[in-house]
Design an enzyme around this catalytic site. Structure first.
Site, PDB file in Angstrom:
ATOM      1  N   ASP A 140      67.094  43.507  57.748  1.00  0.00           N
ATOM      2  CA  ASP A 140      66.882  42.434  58.712  1.00  0.00           C
ATOM      3  C   ASP A 140      65.435  42.403  59.203  1.00  0.00           C
ATOM      4  OD1 ASP A 140      66.893  44.722  60.153  1.00  0.00           O
ATOM      5  OD2 ASP A 140      68.428  44.103  61.598  1.00  0.00           O
TER       6      ASP A 140
ATOM      7  N   HIS B 263      39.785  41.376  41.431  1.00  0.00           N
ATOM      8  CA  HIS B 263      40.766  41.379  42.512  1.00  0.00           C
ATOM      9  C   HIS B 263      41.485  42.728  42.641  1.00  0.00           C
ATOM     10  CE1 HIS B 263      41.130  36.712  42.958  1.00  0.00           C
ATOM     11  NE2 HIS B 263      39.993  37.200  43.396  1.00  0.00           N
TER      12      HIS B 263
ATOM     13  N   ASP C  75      35.013  44.067  49.505  1.00  0.00           N
ATOM     14  CA  ASP C  75      35.154  42.623  49.753  1.00  0.00           C
ATOM     15  C   ASP C  75      36.242  42.499  50.806  1.00  0.00           C
ATOM     16  OD1 ASP C  75      35.629  39.888  49.736  1.00  0.00           O
ATOM     17  OD2 ASP C  75      35.582  39.713  47.546  1.00  0.00           O
TER      18      ASP C  75
ATOM     19  N   ASP D 104      34.792  36.416  55.446  1.00  0.00           N
ATOM     20  CA  ASP D 104      34.863  36.849  54.046  1.00  0.00           C
ATOM     21  C   ASP D 104      33.485  37.362  53.647  1.00  0.00           C
ATOM     22  OD1 ASP D 104      35.555  37.251  51.422  1.00  0.00           O
ATOM     23  OD2 ASP D 104      35.690  35.119  50.896  1.00  0.00           O
TER      24      ASP D 104
ATOM     25  N   HIS E 132      33.265  34.576  37.840  1.00  0.00           N
ATOM     26  CA  HIS E 132      33.862  33.749  38.903  1.00  0.00           C
ATOM     27  C   HIS E 132      32.883  32.696  39.397  1.00  0.00           C
ATOM     28  CE1 HIS E 132      31.724  36.089  42.039  1.00  0.00           C
ATOM     29  NE2 HIS E 132      32.066  37.172  41.363  1.00  0.00           N
TER      30      HIS E 132
ATOM     31  N   HIS F 192      33.503  29.060  47.816  1.00  0.00           N
ATOM     32  CA  HIS F 192      34.744  28.359  48.167  1.00  0.00           C
ATOM     33  C   HIS F 192      34.661  27.996  49.634  1.00  0.00           C
ATOM     34  CE1 HIS F 192      36.114  32.091  50.149  1.00  0.00           C
ATOM     35  NE2 HIS F 192      35.699  32.732  49.079  1.00  0.00           N
TER      36      HIS F 192
ATOM     37  N   HIS G 164      40.536  31.097  51.340  1.00  0.00           N
ATOM     38  CA  HIS G 164      40.214  30.069  50.352  1.00  0.00           C
ATOM     39  C   HIS G 164      40.757  28.785  50.951  1.00  0.00           C
ATOM     40  CE1 HIS G 164      39.692  32.953  46.680  1.00  0.00           C
ATOM     41  NE2 HIS G 164      38.918  33.239  47.702  1.00  0.00           N
TER      42      HIS G 164
ATOM     43  N   GLU H 137      28.680  33.871  47.067  1.00  0.00           N
ATOM     44  CA  GLU H 137      29.063  35.186  46.545  1.00  0.00           C
ATOM     45  C   GLU H 137      28.753  35.404  45.075  1.00  0.00           C
ATOM     46  OE1 GLU H 137      33.411  35.762  46.394  1.00  0.00           O
ATOM     47  OE2 GLU H 137      33.606  33.886  47.498  1.00  0.00           O
TER      48      GLU H 137
ATOM     49  N   TYR I 282      28.826  41.977  36.827  1.00  0.00           N
ATOM     50  CA  TYR I 282      29.804  43.040  36.522  1.00  0.00           C
ATOM     51  C   TYR I 282      29.552  43.548  35.102  1.00  0.00           C
ATOM     52  CZ  TYR I 282      31.537  40.417  40.437  1.00  0.00           C
ATOM     53  OH  TYR I 282      31.605  39.769  41.643  1.00  0.00           O
TER      54      TYR I 282
ATOM     55  N   ARG J 295      28.687  42.719  43.882  1.00  0.00           N
ATOM     56  CA  ARG J 295      28.838  41.382  44.470  1.00  0.00           C
ATOM     57  C   ARG J 295      28.293  41.446  45.881  1.00  0.00           C
ATOM     58  NH1 ARG J 295      33.648  40.584  43.229  1.00  0.00           N
ATOM     59  NH2 ARG J 295      34.907  41.055  45.075  1.00  0.00           N
TER      60      ARG J 295
ATOM     61  N   GLU K 144      28.243  38.921  49.364  1.00  0.00           N
ATOM     62  CA  GLU K 144      28.879  37.695  49.858  1.00  0.00           C
ATOM     63  C   GLU K 144      28.675  37.516  51.348  1.00  0.00           C
ATOM     64  OE1 GLU K 144      33.194  37.696  49.498  1.00  0.00           O
ATOM     65  OE2 GLU K 144      33.272  35.530  49.798  1.00  0.00           O
TER      66      GLU K 144
HETATM   67  N1  GLY Z   1      37.835  37.745  48.965  1.00  0.00           N
HETATM   68  C1  GLY Z   1      38.063  36.766  48.036  1.00  0.00           C
HETATM   69  C2  GLY Z   1      36.851  36.023  47.780  1.00  0.00           C
HETATM   70  O1  GLY Z   1      35.774  36.514  48.021  1.00  0.00           O
HETATM   71  O2  GLY Z   1      36.877  34.913  47.388  1.00  0.00           O
HETATM   72 MN    MN Z   2      35.352  37.878  49.525  1.00  0.00          MN
HETATM   73 MN    MN Z   3      34.976  34.708  49.004  1.00  0.00          MN
END
Ligand code: GLY
Ligand code: MN
Ligand code: MN
Length: 427
Positions: free
Chosen positions: A41, A246, A263, A274, A355, A359, A366, A384, A388, A397, A399
């Protein structure tokens, strides 16, 4: 509450804007997120859906919001339905909003208990021709239709098949992409806490410790500053795992000579920070790590000023992809002749940079907003870039989050990013 609620005027304005865009004789109905079962529950931690937050600020399960601006009874034109906080319920689950509190938070004058929802809905439906509902829309992601919103839409269409149904997302998402001053303040706070979390975590990094120990330092600093916690599952990846985009297991030992890619972001007032930083586990970058780091850092710094009105994510990518090729040549990873001869549909840099560069960010990490949307002042996006090199076990990376303006604003200007700054902090 853990956070300073946004001014109710913000929600009043948002509802007004929605009403200004819907067709004549329409009814808008929003439902809150489900509580997802965990086992027995118990439930997963509740996260309100961002649309309900955006139009009401009500951060509580089992909530409905209806907008019926053409209804003959003025009190029925905006109604919030909340769970009845019966004494028994309070014993089990603690405080739930009273009608007065829900009204104060949202600026909605008519608040009813959900016990009255079905009968009131019948009334509202009889005065409406079109019904606007929200289902999550993202051209790049399909979810199994398991949410309360889906179930509600299906039930309603079955019970009232003669109405015309409309999508709320195309009205709501462009609004959500433009952040109001109250939202920017919440995002700033989320980013400040994210910066503080880095400051704490970086001091804890040492060879022999586990990645999850650093995850815990991040969470500690977030929680003690009023954040709900991480705004997404944090990536704390050492050594070869820095190349797994990820990676969220965070369960390995950090070794001497490894890089550590973090990250992470704090969620404050339901707004997401982020950030990414990549640091040396032993406090000193090796010459090769420094070389790769410096390439990413150069691109990072050159890209932030491009978040200007008139740009879009595709144009940001175009710039970064071209710069990435130059840096990858300098790093000896690609050859100019090979780039010249490459199949443009499969550019070679993708081996090292798989990538996108950006975003939208806001209530969701996101957030709503597509790659071809033209940047306008007040939009907020991540920046970002990364490189790699799996064969060398080096992933980097960097960001931050940026507010679109003629002079784009970095929301985490105080998070150390220069090689010397990071090494000084760690030694
Ligand atoms: N943490 C996911 C991204 O940087 O988009
Ligand atoms: Mn991120
Ligand atoms: Mn991001």
């Amino acid at each position: 509450m853990r956070y300073q609620p946004l001014n109710p005027q913000f929600y009043i304005e948002n509802r007004k804007k929605v009403v200004g865009e819907i067709e004549l004789n329409s009814l808008v109905i929003l439902t809150s997120n489900s509580e997802f079962p965990r086992c027995g529950d118990t439930t997963m931690p509740f996260r309100q859906n961002s649309e309900m937050l955006y139009l009401s600020g009500i951060d509580q399960e089992e909530t409905y919001l209806t907008l019926a601006p053409w209804h003959p009874v003025p009190e029925y034109r905006e109604i919030l339905f909340i769970k009845n906080p019966s004494p028994e319920m309070v014993v089990w689950f603690g405080h739930r909003l009273s009608k007065e509190q829900a009204s104060q938070l949202s600026g909605v004058k008519t608040v009813m208990f959900t016990d009255d929802f079905q009968d009131t809905l019948q009334n509202l439906m009889c005065y409406a021709q079109n019904v606007y509902l929200h289902l999550p829309e993202n051209p790049r992601m399909r979810w199994e239709p398991i949410t309360r919103e889906h179930r509600f839409a299906k039930q309603l269409m079955e019970e009232y098949p003669l109405h015309t149904y409309r999508r709320l997302a195309p009205i709501l998402y462009p609004m959500r992409a433009l952040k109001a001053p109250e939202e920017l303040a919440a995002l700033r706070r989320a980013c400040d806490i994210t910066t503080q979390a880095f400051g704490r975590a970086v001091k804890a990094v040492k060879p022999g410790k586990y990645e999850y120990e650093i995850e815990a330092e991040l969470a500690y600093e977030m929680l003690r500053n009023g954040a709900t916690g991480h705004s997404f599952a944090p990536i704390v990846a050492a050594g070869p795992d820095t190349c797994i985009l990820h990676y969220i297991k965070n369960d390995k030992v950090m070794k001497d000579g490894d890089l550590l890619l973090m990250d992470f972001g704090a969620e404050y007032a339901n707004y997401a920070g982020d950030a990414t930083r990549t640091i040396p586990v032993n406090g000193r970058y090796t010459p090769r790590q420094k070389e790769i780091y410096s390439s990413v850092l150069a691109i990072f710094k050159e890209t932030i000023p491009l978040f200007k009105p008139g740009m879009n994510i595709h144009k940001i990518n175009d710039f970064v992809f071209r710069r990435m090729e130059e840096e990858l040549v300098k790093l000896g990873l690609l050859k100019e002749a090979d780039i010249k001869a490459q199949d443009p549909a499969h550019p070679l840099f993708k081996k090292y940079y798989m990538h996108n560069t950006s975003h939208f960010i806001g209530l969701d990490v996101h957030d709503v907003g597509q790659r071809d949307w033209t940047f306008q002042p007040g939009m907020v996006l991540s920046c970002e870039p990364g490189i790699y090199v799996a064969e060398e076990g080096i992933g980097v990376r960097i960001e931050t989050d940026v507010v679109v303006a003629d002079n784009p604003i970095n929301l985490m200007p105080d998070m150390p990013v220069e090689v010397e700054e990071i090494e000084a902090l760690m030694n």
